[in-house]
Design a protein around this motif. Structure first.
Motif, mmCIF file in Angstrom:
data_model
loop_
_atom_site.group_PDB
_atom_site.id
_atom_site.type_symbol
_atom_site.label_atom_id
_atom_site.label_comp_id
_atom_site.label_asym_id
_atom_site.label_seq_id
_atom_site.Cartn_x
_atom_site.Cartn_y
_atom_site.Cartn_z
ATOM 1 N N LEU A 157 -0.006 5.796 -19.583
ATOM 2 C CA LEU A 157 -0.184 4.540 -20.177
ATOM 3 C C LEU A 157 -0.655 4.821 -21.711
ATOM 4 C CD1 LEU A 157 0.129 1.410 -20.321
ATOM 5 C CD2 LEU A 157 -2.326 1.387 -19.732
ATOM 6 N N VAL A 185 -1.566 7.058 -15.544
ATOM 7 C CA VAL A 185 -1.034 6.173 -14.336
ATOM 8 C C VAL A 185 -0.850 6.860 -12.979
ATOM 9 C CG1 VAL A 185 0.483 4.191 -14.099
ATOM 10 C CG2 VAL A 185 -0.288 4.676 -16.511
ATOM 11 N N ASN A 206 -6.592 -0.501 -15.814
ATOM 12 C CA ASN A 206 -5.888 0.607 -15.502
ATOM 13 C C ASN A 206 -6.549 1.076 -14.174
ATOM 14 O OD1 ASN A 206 -3.805 2.513 -15.828
ATOM 15 N ND2 ASN A 206 -5.073 4.201 -15.977
#
Length: 151
Positions: free
Chosen positions: A4, A70, A31
């Motif tokens: 990300l 991610v 996240n």
């Protein structure tokens, strides 16, 4: 591995450093990373130093970019921080003097000590300073309690 990549425009105002720190904590939490974990604290400090350098030494806006993995266990992967500014001058780590009340001259020294890798490169009409923190390398890994064996 998927990553990300998010970025924040930072105005040429030292007050923006606080906003950048809050933004990073929010991105980490979003996240799945604990914003109070040691690696998060390190990231926030590094962002604070790099954004401060960009804003104070150039007097111009900057762009902060954060690249996060991610994955389910995101804390175990490398995180990258980049700050782009409008100066062509190379960042030069200065060693702060022995005056313990000095408040300047430690930013890049901290980045150098806390990050696994860092550097810079010319970028368009300025430069980009970057650093990477690999939580699985060295001091960034949270320590586990020792296991006691009963014989």
């Amino acid at each position: 591995m998927q990553v990300l990549q998010v970025q924040l425009a930072v105005q040429a105002d030292p007050a923006e450093v606080g906003r950048a720190r809050k933004w990073v904590r929010a991105r980490l939490a979003g996240n799945g990373l604990d914003p109070d974990a040691p690696v998060a604290e390190t990231l926030v400090l590094v962002v604070s130093e790099l954004v401060t350098n960009a804003v104070v030494h150039t007097g111009s806006p900057a762009v902060l970019r954060l690249t996060l993995p991610v994955v389910a266990d995101a804390v175990a992967s490398t995180v990258r921080v980049e700050v782009a500014d409008s100066s062509h001058a190379a960042p030069a780590p200065r060693r702060a003097g022995c005056d313990e009340d000095a408040t300047n001259g430690r930013g890049l020294e901290l980045v150098e000590l806390l990050c696994d890798r860092w550097g810079w490169y010319p970028d368009g009409s300025g430069k980009r300073v970057w650093c990477e923190i690999d939580p699985t390398a060295g001091i960034h890994v949270e320590r586990q309690e020792p296991v006691a064996f009963v014989l």
